[in-house]
Enzyme design. Sequence first.
Site, PDB file in Angstrom:
ATOM      1  N   TYR A  63       2.262  -7.345  16.454  1.00  0.00           N
ATOM      2  CA  TYR A  63       2.712  -6.465  15.356  1.00  0.00           C
ATOM      3  C   TYR A  63       3.563  -5.319  15.892  1.00  0.00           C
ATOM      4  CZ  TYR A  63       2.473  -2.495  12.136  1.00  0.00           C
ATOM      5  OH  TYR A  63       2.800  -1.401  11.359  1.00  0.00           O
TER       6      TYR A  63
ATOM      7  N   PHE B 256       0.834  -1.224   0.000  1.00  0.00           N
ATOM      8  CA  PHE B 256       0.000   0.000   0.000  1.00  0.00           C
ATOM      9  C   PHE B 256       0.869   1.275   0.000  1.00  0.00           C
ATOM     10  CE2 PHE B 256      -2.325   2.717   3.359  1.00  0.00           C
ATOM     11  CZ  PHE B 256      -2.972   3.506   2.416  1.00  0.00           C
TER      12      PHE B 256
ATOM     13  N   THR C  89       5.994   2.767  12.792  1.00  0.00           N
ATOM     14  CA  THR C  89       4.603   3.080  13.096  1.00  0.00           C
ATOM     15  C   THR C  89       4.454   3.733  14.471  1.00  0.00           C
ATOM     16  OG1 THR C  89       2.480   2.029  13.614  1.00  0.00           O
ATOM     17  CG2 THR C  89       4.417   0.681  13.929  1.00  0.00           C
ATOM     18  N   ASP C  90       3.361   4.472  14.664  1.00  0.00           N
ATOM     19  CA  ASP C  90       3.092   5.066  15.982  1.00  0.00           C
ATOM     20  C   ASP C  90       2.697   4.004  17.011  1.00  0.00           C
ATOM     21  OD1 ASP C  90       0.551   4.422  15.062  1.00  0.00           O
ATOM     22  OD2 ASP C  90      -0.294   6.426  15.305  1.00  0.00           O
ATOM     23  N   GLU C  91       2.355   2.781  16.528  1.00  0.00           N
ATOM     24  CA  GLU C  91       1.887   1.754  17.470  1.00  0.00           C
ATOM     25  C   GLU C  91       2.970   1.323  18.443  1.00  0.00           C
ATOM     26  OE1 GLU C  91      -0.582  -1.357  16.098  1.00  0.00           O
ATOM     27  OE2 GLU C  91      -1.525  -0.131  14.551  1.00  0.00           O
TER      28      GLU C  91
ATOM     29  N   LYS D  73       7.562  -4.378  15.363  1.00  0.00           N
ATOM     30  CA  LYS D  73       8.032  -3.104  14.782  1.00  0.00           C
ATOM     31  C   LYS D  73       8.942  -2.385  15.785  1.00  0.00           C
ATOM     32  CE  LYS D  73       7.101  -1.356  11.351  1.00  0.00           C
ATOM     33  NZ  LYS D  73       7.692  -1.444   9.977  1.00  0.00           N
TER      34      LYS D  73
HETATM   35  P1  NAD Z   1       1.364  -3.614   3.290  1.00  0.00           P
HETATM   36  O1  NAD Z   1       1.023  -4.818   4.101  1.00  0.00           O
HETATM   37  O2  NAD Z   1       0.340  -3.026   2.391  1.00  0.00           O
HETATM   38  O3  NAD Z   1       2.643  -3.930   2.374  1.00  0.00           O
HETATM   39  C1  NAD Z   1       3.751  -4.654   2.853  1.00  0.00           C
HETATM   40  C2  NAD Z   1       4.607  -5.057   1.653  1.00  0.00           C
HETATM   41  O4  NAD Z   1       5.747  -5.768   2.143  1.00  0.00           O
HETATM   42  C3  NAD Z   1       3.881  -5.984   0.673  1.00  0.00           C
HETATM   43  O5  NAD Z   1       4.102  -5.556  -0.650  1.00  0.00           O
HETATM   44  C4  NAD Z   1       4.543  -7.335   0.915  1.00  0.00           C
HETATM   45  O6  NAD Z   1       4.573  -8.155  -0.239  1.00  0.00           O
HETATM   46  C5  NAD Z   1       5.952  -6.920   1.332  1.00  0.00           C
HETATM   47  N1  NAD Z   1       6.616  -7.958   2.144  1.00  0.00           N
HETATM   48  C6  NAD Z   1       6.094  -8.608   3.220  1.00  0.00           C
HETATM   49  N2  NAD Z   1       7.002  -9.511   3.668  1.00  0.00           N
HETATM   50  C7  NAD Z   1       8.098  -9.395   2.875  1.00  0.00           C
HETATM   51  C8  NAD Z   1       9.368 -10.050   2.853  1.00  0.00           C
HETATM   52  N3  NAD Z   1       9.679 -11.027   3.727  1.00  0.00           N
HETATM   53  N4  NAD Z   1      10.271  -9.674   1.909  1.00  0.00           N
HETATM   54  C9  NAD Z   1       9.965  -8.692   1.010  1.00  0.00           C
HETATM   55  N5  NAD Z   1       8.778  -8.061   0.971  1.00  0.00           N
HETATM   56  C10 NAD Z   1       7.860  -8.408   1.902  1.00  0.00           C
HETATM   57  O7  NAD Z   1       1.925  -2.557   4.332  1.00  0.00           O
HETATM   58  P2  NAD Z   1       1.725  -0.967   4.380  1.00  0.00           P
HETATM   59  O8  NAD Z   1       0.473  -0.669   5.069  1.00  0.00           O
HETATM   60  O9  NAD Z   1       2.007  -0.418   3.036  1.00  0.00           O
HETATM   61  O10 NAD Z   1       2.916  -0.588   5.384  1.00  0.00           O
HETATM   62  C11 NAD Z   1       4.232  -0.370   4.879  1.00  0.00           C
HETATM   63  C12 NAD Z   1       5.148  -0.053   6.056  1.00  0.00           C
HETATM   64  O11 NAD Z   1       4.678   1.115   6.706  1.00  0.00           O
HETATM   65  C13 NAD Z   1       5.201  -1.141   7.122  1.00  0.00           C
HETATM   66  O12 NAD Z   1       6.528  -1.234   7.593  1.00  0.00           O
HETATM   67  C14 NAD Z   1       4.270  -0.656   8.215  1.00  0.00           C
HETATM   68  O13 NAD Z   1       4.666  -1.126   9.476  1.00  0.00           O
HETATM   69  C15 NAD Z   1       4.453   0.846   8.088  1.00  0.00           C
HETATM   70  N6  NAD Z   1       3.307   1.675   8.492  1.00  0.00           N
HETATM   71  C16 NAD Z   1       2.055   1.447   7.989  1.00  0.00           C
HETATM   72  C17 NAD Z   1       0.994   2.278   8.334  1.00  0.00           C
HETATM   73  C18 NAD Z   1      -0.398   2.077   7.784  1.00  0.00           C
HETATM   74  O14 NAD Z   1      -1.330   2.763   8.230  1.00  0.00           O
HETATM   75  N7  NAD Z   1      -0.610   1.199   6.827  1.00  0.00           N
HETATM   76  C19 NAD Z   1       1.218   3.357   9.204  1.00  0.00           C
HETATM   77  C20 NAD Z   1       2.499   3.554   9.713  1.00  0.00           C
HETATM   78  C21 NAD Z   1       3.544   2.715   9.331  1.00  0.00           C
HETATM   79  O1  DAU Z   2      -1.211   3.404  13.518  1.00  0.00           O
HETATM   80  C1  DAU Z   2      -0.507   2.891  12.421  1.00  0.00           C
HETATM   81  C2  DAU Z   2      -0.997   1.497  12.107  1.00  0.00           C
HETATM   82  O2  DAU Z   2      -2.302   1.628  11.556  1.00  0.00           O
HETATM   83  C3  DAU Z   2      -0.084   0.741  11.163  1.00  0.00           C
HETATM   84  O3  DAU Z   2       1.173   0.558  11.759  1.00  0.00           O
HETATM   85  C4  DAU Z   2      -0.681  -0.618  10.796  1.00  0.00           C
HETATM   86  O4  DAU Z   2       0.125  -1.253   9.823  1.00  0.00           O
HETATM   87  C5  DAU Z   2      -2.069  -0.389  10.216  1.00  0.00           C
HETATM   88  O5  DAU Z   2      -2.678  -1.640   9.957  1.00  0.00           O
HETATM   89  C6  DAU Z   2      -2.935   0.425  11.178  1.00  0.00           C
HETATM   90  O6  DAU Z   2      -3.260  -0.344  12.379  1.00  0.00           O
HETATM   91  P1  DAU Z   2      -4.734  -0.347  13.034  1.00  0.00           P
HETATM   92  O7  DAU Z   2      -4.901  -1.593  13.791  1.00  0.00           O
HETATM   93  O8  DAU Z   2      -5.007   0.939  13.719  1.00  0.00           O
HETATM   94  O9  DAU Z   2      -5.625  -0.336  11.652  1.00  0.00           O
HETATM   95  P2  DAU Z   2      -6.926  -1.184  11.241  1.00  0.00           P
HETATM   96  O10 DAU Z   2      -7.376  -0.629   9.929  1.00  0.00           O
HETATM   97  O11 DAU Z   2      -6.730  -2.643  11.354  1.00  0.00           O
HETATM   98  O12 DAU Z   2      -7.982  -0.750  12.361  1.00  0.00           O
HETATM   99  C7  DAU Z   2      -8.334   0.599  12.575  1.00  0.00           C
HETATM  100  C8  DAU Z   2      -9.301   0.632  13.747  1.00  0.00           C
HETATM  101  O13 DAU Z   2     -10.539   0.038  13.346  1.00  0.00           O
HETATM  102  C9  DAU Z   2      -8.833  -0.146  14.961  1.00  0.00           C
HETATM  103  O14 DAU Z   2      -9.248   0.528  16.130  1.00  0.00           O
HETATM  104  C10 DAU Z   2      -9.562  -1.476  14.849  1.00  0.00           C
HETATM  105  C11 DAU Z   2     -10.863  -1.101  14.172  1.00  0.00           C
HETATM  106  N1  DAU Z   2     -11.437  -2.135  13.270  1.00  0.00           N
HETATM  107  C12 DAU Z   2     -10.636  -2.653  12.315  1.00  0.00           C
HETATM  108  C13 DAU Z   2     -11.127  -3.628  11.450  1.00  0.00           C
HETATM  109  C14 DAU Z   2     -10.238  -4.243  10.392  1.00  0.00           C
HETATM  110  C15 DAU Z   2     -12.760  -2.529  13.405  1.00  0.00           C
HETATM  111  O15 DAU Z   2     -13.499  -2.017  14.281  1.00  0.00           O
HETATM  112  N2  DAU Z   2     -13.249  -3.480  12.560  1.00  0.00           N
HETATM  113  C16 DAU Z   2     -12.478  -4.071  11.584  1.00  0.00           C
HETATM  114  O16 DAU Z   2     -12.962  -4.967  10.851  1.00  0.00           O
END
Ligand code: NAD
Ligand code: DAU
Length: 365
Positions: free
Chosen positions: A172, A12, A146-148, A176
Amino acid sequence: MKNILITGGAGFIGSHLVRLMVNKYPQYNIINLDLLTYAGNLENLRDVESKPNYKFVKADICDIEQIRRVIADNQIDGIIHLAAESHVDRSIVDPFSFARTNVMGTLSLLQAAREYWTSNSRDSKSGGATGSSNPFEGKLFYHVSTDEVYGSLENDGSFFTEDTKYDPHSPYSASKASSDHFVRAWHDTYGFPVKISNCSNNYGSFQFPEKLIPLFINNIRHNKPLPVYGKGENVRDWLYVEDHAAAIDLIFHEGKLGETYNIGGFNEWKNIDLIKVLIATVDRQLGRPAGASLPLITYVTDRAGHDLRYAIDSGKLNRELGWSPSLQFEEGIEKTVKWYLENGKWLDSVTSGEYQKYYDSMYNR
Ligand code: NAD
Ligand code: DAU
């Protein structure tokens, strides 16, 4: 720097970052390294795949031999590391995959890059003749986190800053946090050139529909139940994904070595309020009567260890590098809903019966 390795570029956030870097910096060679797990999808990058400064390599970050080869073959100077297992619910069911990818994978990258940059520094090539004491000059390892890792806040108006103590709760966030510690250890122990950013929840196009926003848009589209965990009172701080990519670009180029930057939208939403905005937006864009999809809201078993509230103070990034989010949330949600509704084929192609079953059993939905 010339040759930049982006890991997780088919996911993503990674795909948005790859697109930005390929288009904005024709002088760089962008190498996208991704294992293409369930979350990786090269469809996300169709518009840049034929650009001369873009290359895809399928590899596993945990396979250090593969990583050594990719770094050497492409003479990598800079790494932006996003590859990870990223979904909290999956980490509860399968924590070992998270330790493997997020911890051991990060370690493999750190080690392979340190070996390559040390043995290929100008000084080591000239047998020490240049007298340069820094083998890492012109090199950079940027770790996207991540902020988590900071844990959970009460509903008291407080924020996570760069000085907040790490307190991860889910497998998770523990994985991280561990990877962040290894990145800092490489800096402190070996003088390795690192930068770290910790970002809040992202939303936008190409997000796998297991995360709240795309899952719920997809379910509303199919008139399926919207599984709200607990009472829907948890709070998240939402940032448009292109603003995150822009922040990474800025920090990569202008941030200080060894520093951490928090990235967030100052945009907190209680889940249930956000879900009502989503329902209203999807119903309107689909031409359904206002509120038609409200009955789809279904309260289900809460997520184990569910963090109550995340809120990022991104003041340091604003003061030092001048970054702020470009998009208001209302505009971002409008664009995001429009994208998913216009790209139903993308949603259908990444949504398999198998992954639905996985969560259905977990949350009795
Ligand atoms: P995502 O799950 O959409 O994408 C992860 C990607 O990593 C995928 O393309 C997957 O194929 C690849 N991958 C997984 N395992 C692998 C491996 N062993 N070798 C090579 N590639 C591999 O994740 P995202 O939501 O795009 O998050 C990207 C980064 O940003 C992560 O490190 C996540 O912790 C961080 N992050 C995400 C969010 C969020 O809201 N999505 C917020 C803050 C930080
Ligand atoms: O804060 C950054 C993080 O945000 C990233 O590091 C993670 O990769 C990303 O997945 C995201 O984590 P969250 O757990 O906050 O995101 P998620 O979309 O899974 O959930 C958002 C909120 O919604 C959380 O409070 C859980 C709730 N939720 C989620 C799902 C999937 C529901 O209530 N129902 C659901 O089906």
